[in-house]
Design a protein around this motif. Structure first.
Motif, mmCIF file in Angstrom:
data_model
loop_
_atom_site.group_PDB
_atom_site.id
_atom_site.type_symbol
_atom_site.label_atom_id
_atom_site.label_comp_id
_atom_site.label_asym_id
_atom_site.label_seq_id
_atom_site.Cartn_x
_atom_site.Cartn_y
_atom_site.Cartn_z
ATOM 1 N N LEU A 1 152.823 27.208 84.482
ATOM 2 C CA LEU A 1 152.960 28.620 84.853
ATOM 3 C C LEU A 1 151.635 29.321 84.588
ATOM 4 C CD1 LEU A 1 154.679 31.061 85.713
ATOM 5 C CD2 LEU A 1 155.342 31.322 83.313
ATOM 6 N N LYS B 1 149.601 32.112 83.781
ATOM 7 C CA LYS B 1 149.693 33.489 83.294
ATOM 8 C C LYS B 1 148.304 34.091 83.255
ATOM 9 C CE LYS B 1 153.715 33.132 80.266
ATOM 10 N NZ LYS B 1 154.161 33.327 78.881
ATOM 11 N N ILE C 1 152.398 37.996 84.194
ATOM 12 C CA ILE C 1 152.542 37.039 85.284
ATOM 13 C C ILE C 1 152.142 37.723 86.579
ATOM 14 C CG2 ILE C 1 154.185 35.643 86.593
ATOM 15 C CD1 ILE C 1 155.704 35.250 83.971
ATOM 16 N N GLY D 1 151.710 33.248 89.524
ATOM 17 C CA GLY D 1 152.786 32.898 88.609
ATOM 18 C C GLY D 1 154.148 33.064 89.254
ATOM 19 N N GLU D 2 154.316 34.138 90.041
ATOM 20 C CA GLU D 2 155.576 34.365 90.753
ATOM 21 C C GLU D 2 155.860 33.229 91.730
ATOM 22 O OE1 GLU D 2 157.767 36.684 90.118
ATOM 23 O OE2 GLU D 2 156.559 37.808 88.691
ATOM 24 N N ASP E 1 153.152 27.543 79.990
ATOM 25 C CA ASP E 1 151.896 28.285 80.126
ATOM 26 C C ASP E 1 150.736 27.313 80.355
ATOM 27 O OD1 ASP E 1 149.707 29.953 79.926
ATOM 28 O OD2 ASP E 1 150.291 30.820 77.998
#
Length: 137
Positions: free
Chosen positions: A59, A61, A67, A71-72, A93
């Protein structure tokens, strides 16, 4: 228990696998993205071939822990992956993993061409190793 780690990008998906005990992560391959159907079909093949039971998706970040758009996209990908493969998918992360992988390859004097070929699977291995290390304590 075997984990699969993914570094999900616009053009590629870096793939790493844990050993069967879930102690160490090794880069497996880089999937060149074509269509969602083909990408998910290849990921399904890997999970079946290696007996993967859980997946860890990096993910990205922001440095301030928020985010952003990338990230989305990874969150949506991980939800679709969970629905498609029917197994647990964890977000982890991934800040600075690509930077760390690049630094390691530069220190090993790997050529730019070869770095480009392996950077994504190495980043996936770092994401997966960091996840496993944090859960082994």
């Amino acid at each position: 228990m075997r984990y699969m780690g993914l570094d999900y990008g616009d053009k590629t998906i870096g793939v790493a696998l844990s050993d069967e005990l879930g102690w160490t992560a090794q880069g497996l391959e880089v999937i060149r993205r074509t269509t969602a159907e083909r990408d998910f079909a290849r990921l399904r093949e890997i999970t079946e071939q290696y007996g993967v039971t859980e997946i860890v998706v990096g993910l990205p970040k922001n440095m301030n822990n928020t985010i952003g758009p990338r990230g989305e996209i990874c969150i949506a990908f991980s939800q679709t992956l969970h629905e498609t493969l029917g197994m647990p998918v964890h977000l982890w992360d991934e800040r600075l993993t690509t930077v760390s992988a690049t630094r390691t390859l530069l220190e090993a004097d790997v050529s730019r061409k070869k770095r480009k070929q392996v950077i994504d699977k190495m980043a996936a291995a770092l994401i997966l190793q960091n996840y496993m290390d944090s859960h082994s304590r």
